[in-house]
Design an enzyme around this catalytic site. Structure first.
Site, mmCIF file in Angstrom:
data_model
loop_
_atom_site.group_PDB
_atom_site.id
_atom_site.type_symbol
_atom_site.label_atom_id
_atom_site.label_comp_id
_atom_site.label_asym_id
_atom_site.label_seq_id
_atom_site.Cartn_x
_atom_site.Cartn_y
_atom_site.Cartn_z
ATOM 1 N N CYS A 68 -6.382 -1.829 4.707
ATOM 2 C CA CYS A 68 -7.237 -1.701 3.666
ATOM 3 C C CYS A 68 -8.582 -1.797 3.847
ATOM 4 O O CYS A 68 -9.435 -1.605 2.839
ATOM 5 C CB CYS A 68 -6.628 -2.000 2.180
ATOM 6 S SG CYS A 68 -4.922 -1.804 2.029
ATOM 7 N N ASN B 2 -3.430 2.813 -4.742
ATOM 8 C CA ASN B 2 -4.125 1.991 -3.796
ATOM 9 C C ASN B 2 -3.997 2.999 -2.464
ATOM 10 O O ASN B 2 -2.854 3.354 -1.944
ATOM 11 C CB ASN B 2 -2.929 0.642 -3.127
ATOM 12 C CG ASN B 2 -3.708 0.016 -1.883
ATOM 13 O OD1 ASN B 2 -4.682 0.662 -1.438
ATOM 14 N ND2 ASN B 2 -3.163 -1.042 -1.954
ATOM 15 N N HIS C 68 -11.578 -3.497 -3.479
ATOM 16 C CA HIS C 68 -10.516 -2.498 -3.010
ATOM 17 C C HIS C 68 -9.432 -2.303 -4.306
ATOM 18 O O HIS C 68 -9.320 -3.452 -4.904
ATOM 19 C CB HIS C 68 -9.834 -3.220 -1.838
ATOM 20 C CG HIS C 68 -8.605 -2.540 -1.497
ATOM 21 N ND1 HIS C 68 -8.237 -1.094 -1.402
ATOM 22 C CD2 HIS C 68 -7.215 -3.239 -1.093
ATOM 23 C CE1 HIS C 68 -6.886 -1.056 -0.982
ATOM 24 N NE2 HIS C 68 -6.383 -2.166 -0.811
HETATM 25 N N1 COA Z 1 9.674 -1.417 -11.325
HETATM 26 C C1 COA Z 1 10.239 -2.305 -11.869
HETATM 27 N N2 COA Z 1 10.618 -3.541 -11.586
HETATM 28 C C2 COA Z 1 10.214 -3.872 -10.243
HETATM 29 C C3 COA Z 1 9.267 -3.072 -9.589
HETATM 30 C C4 COA Z 1 9.400 -1.624 -10.201
HETATM 31 N N3 COA Z 1 8.482 -0.668 -9.569
HETATM 32 N N4 COA Z 1 8.737 -3.422 -8.330
HETATM 33 C C5 COA Z 1 9.524 -4.709 -8.331
HETATM 34 N N5 COA Z 1 10.279 -4.840 -9.512
HETATM 35 C C6 COA Z 1 11.009 -5.969 -9.972
HETATM 36 C C7 COA Z 1 11.359 -6.687 -8.840
HETATM 37 O O1 COA Z 1 12.431 -6.432 -8.065
HETATM 38 C C8 COA Z 1 11.738 -8.339 -9.528
HETATM 39 O O2 COA Z 1 12.882 -8.311 -10.081
HETATM 40 P P1 COA Z 1 13.881 -9.504 -9.927
HETATM 41 O O3 COA Z 1 13.078 -10.705 -10.533
HETATM 42 O O4 COA Z 1 15.107 -8.895 -10.771
HETATM 43 O O5 COA Z 1 13.937 -9.748 -8.375
HETATM 44 C C9 COA Z 1 10.576 -8.418 -10.601
HETATM 45 O O6 COA Z 1 10.066 -6.827 -10.796
HETATM 46 C C10 COA Z 1 9.402 -9.097 -10.412
HETATM 47 O O7 COA Z 1 8.875 -8.943 -9.155
HETATM 48 P P2 COA Z 1 7.687 -9.832 -8.760
HETATM 49 O O8 COA Z 1 7.339 -9.347 -7.336
HETATM 50 O O9 COA Z 1 7.497 -11.140 -9.102
HETATM 51 O O10 COA Z 1 6.501 -8.957 -9.448
HETATM 52 P P3 COA Z 1 5.022 -9.217 -9.272
HETATM 53 O O11 COA Z 1 4.378 -9.361 -10.809
HETATM 54 O O12 COA Z 1 4.501 -10.106 -8.150
HETATM 55 O O13 COA Z 1 4.236 -7.767 -9.023
HETATM 56 C C11 COA Z 1 3.458 -6.463 -7.262
HETATM 57 C C12 COA Z 1 4.893 -7.033 -7.978
HETATM 58 C C13 COA Z 1 4.117 -5.974 -5.984
HETATM 59 C C14 COA Z 1 2.866 -5.595 -8.200
HETATM 60 C C15 COA Z 1 2.594 -7.673 -6.980
HETATM 61 O O14 COA Z 1 3.157 -8.720 -6.237
HETATM 62 C C16 COA Z 1 1.339 -7.156 -6.005
HETATM 63 O O15 COA Z 1 0.527 -6.346 -6.620
HETATM 64 N N6 COA Z 1 1.311 -7.595 -4.944
HETATM 65 C C17 COA Z 1 -0.002 -7.088 -4.049
HETATM 66 C C18 COA Z 1 0.301 -5.697 -3.505
HETATM 67 C C19 COA Z 1 -0.835 -5.320 -2.750
HETATM 68 O O16 COA Z 1 -1.739 -5.196 -3.534
HETATM 69 N N7 COA Z 1 -0.473 -5.042 -1.594
HETATM 70 C C20 COA Z 1 -1.668 -4.183 -0.980
HETATM 71 C C21 COA Z 1 -2.809 -5.159 -0.596
HETATM 72 S S1 COA Z 1 -3.788 -4.346 0.511
#
Ligand code: COA
Length: 326
Positions: free
Chosen positions: A112, A283, A253
């Site tokens: 990214c 993204n 980003h």
């Molecule tokens: N829909 C519904 N539930 C979802 C889901 C979706 N699309 N994706 C994940 N979940 C669930 C998980 O399974 C988890 O369930 P559990 O508690 O029963 O295990 C719950 O939601 C919480 O997951 P968590 O990982 O704590 O959520 P979060 O608030 O951290 O958000 C992201 C997840 C991926 C959105 C977040 O971590 C994120 O944006 N990370 C950075 C990703 C990114 O930007 N990457 C590229 C960088 S260049």
């Protein structure tokens, strides 16, 4: 020798995939995706559309704005993690599509942060006198490496491309600085395990264990993204003797609205000075900043002498920033 942005361009697939449509594919909801990420829809390439398709179109539009002919381009740098082929470089295919017959062309792998790494290399080519006009492109078709059975990742990404023409200039409207960083200790928090030399696509395990698809530890990536983008932003401001209050606009980003808001809060930047469009595109990795830059530019949000900060974070980890006096 100074370096200025002479033109911007972007290109996106016509096909839109909304959060509501994703509810049919995986166990998710529009409400979850919107509150956790800020994304409402993303663009998806259809059959016959490749990374080079969008890269070339974005490049063509940037050259048109700059009033530059393809034969004048000395160098094409294309940041991507989803090239048309492992080789040759997609940049060479774009060179052919554009008729940029006098250019050297290569791809750059910084996930990214690919566009900012590209800007940084291009800046050095121009300042050293090795090139005068350079096309820097970020382009991705992430939908072809996303696991459409994995709700943790498939809701986040989209396809598209953005580009700028950089040129040598004597004026003050220029790129003030670029900073790039890597931290390879965390390479396996965000990566595509299969299709390289460790897990070749020819190995049946690669397919059976779904190694061909992008994998991510979302929570860890989130924390590193906020800290690293803040660090890159502060480096840029310090190097130019500026503070956040001097910025007209920051284009971060476009990964997650909460990452952007947390970074801005640490920098003391209000929402009025943030440009975001991730609600429309998700993204798009290396394409996210140049697409946003092109939109901000075409909306007339950037005026001469405005201070613009762009800042990125991505797999590797890689991160970086660029400060521009528009
Ligand atoms: N829909 C519904 N539930 C979802 C889901 C979706 N699309 N994706 C994940 N979940 C669930 C998980 O399974 C988890 O369930 P559990 O508690 O029963 O295990 C719950 O939601 C919480 O997951 P968590 O990982 O704590 O959520 P979060 O608030 O951290 O958000 C992201 C997840 C991926 C959105 C977040 O971590 C994120 O944006 N990370 C950075 C990703 C990114 O930007 N990457 C590229 C960088 S260049």
């Amino acid at each position: 020798m100074n370096v200025r942005i002479a033109g911007t361009g972007s290109a996106l697939p016509g096909k839109i995939l909304t959060n509501t449509e994703l509810e049919q594919l995986v166990d998710t909801s529009d409400e979850w995706i919107t509150t956790r990420t800020g994304i409402k829809e993303r663009r998806i390439a259809v059959e016959g559309e490749y990374t080079s398709t969008f890269a070339a179109e974005a490049g063509r539009r940037a050259m048109e704005m700059a009033g530059v002919h393809p034969e004048e381009i000395d160098l094409i740098i294309l940041g991507t993690v989803t090239p048309d082929f492992p080789f040759p470089s997609t940049a060479c295919i774009v060179q052919d599509l554009l008729g940029a017959t006098n250019a050297t062309a290569f791809d750059l792998s910084a996930a990214c942060s690919g566009f900012i790494f590209g800007l940084s290399i291009a800046e050095k080519y121009i300042r050293s006198g090795a090139a005068r006009k350079i096309l820097v492109i970020g382009a991705e078709v992430l939908s072809r490496i996303v696991d459409w059975q994995d709700r943790n990742t498939c809701v986040l990404f989209g396809d598209g491309a953005g580009a700028v023409v950089l040129e040598a200039s004597d004026g003050d409207h220029s790129l003030l600085s670029t900073h790039t960083f890597s931290n390879g200790s965390y390479w396996n928090l965000l990566y595509q395990p299969g299709s390289g030399s460790r897990n070749p696509a020819t190995n049946s395990r690669t397919i059976d264990e779904r190694l061909i698809y992008l994998k991510m530890e979302g929570n860890d990536v989130f924390k590193h993204a906020v800290r690293s983008m803040e660090e890159a932003a502060v480096k840029a401001l310090d190097a130019n003797g500026l503070s956040a209050s001097d910025l007209t606009l920051m284009i971060p980003h476009q990964a997650n609205r909460r990452i952007i808001d947390a970074t801005a809060k640490r920098l003391g930047l209000g929402a009025d000075r943030l440009f975001t469009n991730l609600e429309k595109y998700g993204n798009t990795s290396s394409a996210s900043i140049p697409i946003a830059l092109d939109e901000a530019n075409r909306q007339g949000l950037l005026k001469p002498d405005n201070k613009l900060l762009v800042v990125a974070f991505g797999g590797g980890f890689t991160y970086g920033s660029a400060l521009i006096n528009w």
